[in-house]
Design a protein around this motif. Structure first.
Motif, short mmCIF file in Angstrom:
data_model
loop_
_atom_site.label_atom_id
_atom_site.label_comp_id
_atom_site.label_asym_id
_atom_site.label_seq_id
_atom_site.Cartn_x
_atom_site.Cartn_y
_atom_site.Cartn_z
N GLN A 114 0.91 -1.21 0.02
CA GLN A 114 0.08 0.07 0.13
C GLN A 114 0.79 1.32 -0.17
N ASN A 117 2.21 1.83 -3.39
CA ASN A 117 1.27 1.94 -4.24
C ASN A 117 0.67 3.56 -4.29
N HIS A 118 0.97 4.05 -3.02
CA HIS A 118 0.27 5.53 -2.53
C HIS A 118 1.32 6.31 -3.13
N HIS A 120 4.80 6.58 -1.98
CA HIS A 120 5.51 7.28 -0.85
C HIS A 120 6.98 6.95 -1.12
N ASN A 129 5.39 3.75 -8.12
CA ASN A 129 4.06 3.04 -7.53
C ASN A 129 3.60 1.91 -7.60
N SER A 147 6.94 11.72 3.48
CA SER A 147 6.58 10.76 4.02
C SER A 147 7.31 10.17 5.22
#
Length: 205
Positions: A114, A117-118, A120, A129, A147
């Motif tokens: 995740q 994928n986001h 960061h 990503n 982040s």
């Protein structure tokens, strides 16, 4: 983004092992399978069943990746020179989400997927990503500046739960990790025994 098709701790209990070595795993207190039939007496497992279990365990460990992705990894491992089972581990450990998890930037491999994928994570200064992105030796993986102070990241870095493998050069002050080399099975800090040779037997039947 690959969808997780089952709860991560049900994977633990279905496999009969705490495959991520986490203290929170319910397998620590309920060492039987999930569901109403979980406590039934276990029958003798066939060779096929043993191979299938080894495949499910290894596949589940990396975030329960899809069967299509996992089989593609096996087929690529076959095409490479050397031992197919070692090649398979090397390919799995080159996944970007696996590297982010190994570097302790996040607490779980599911969080790593995740997190990538986001957006960061950057690789060699460029945002990537795609969790299945394949890193190479010498690549520098870093957490984006915005982040670095996320509670998820700070929690993971401060956790004593996992050790850093020596095929990554990690600097938690800078939030960077350099992929030094492709590991062999014996180099990977699995909390439980993984048997990629059985996975190869399963697919080559």
């Amino acid at each position: 983004m690959t969808k997780r098709t089952s709860a991560k701790y049900k994977i633990d209990r279905r496999m009969g092992e705490n495959i991520w070595g986490r203290a929170k795993s319910p397998f620590n207190t309920r060492s039987y399978g999930p569901g109403e039939h979980g406590q039934r007496r276990k029958s003798k497992v066939s060779d096929f069943g043993i191979q299938l279990r080894a495949k499910q365990k290894l596949k589940g460990y990396y975030g329960d990746v899809t069967e299509k992705q996992f089989r593609a990894t096996y087929e690529e491992a076959v095409r490479l020179r050397g031992d197919t089972s070692e090649n398979m581990i090397g390919l799995l450990e080159r996944r970007l989400d696996a590297v982010v998890y190994r570097s302790k930037f996040v607490p779980t491999v599911f969080a790593a997927r995740q997190f990538v994928n986001h957006g960061h994570i950057k690789v060699n200064g460029k945002r990537v990503n795609i969790p299945s992105y394949r890193v190479k030796e010498g690549d520098v993986i870093e957490v984006r500046e915005k982040s670095k102070q996320l509670p998820l990241v700070l929690e993971a870095i401060g956790s004593p739960e996992r050790d850093l493998p020596d095929y990554l050069d990690v600097d938690h002050n800078k939030m960077t990790a350099t992929y030094v080399r492709i590991p062999q099975l014996m180099d990977v800090p699995y909390p439980v025994t993984m048997e990629p040779n059985l996975v190869v037997e399963f697919y080559s039947r």
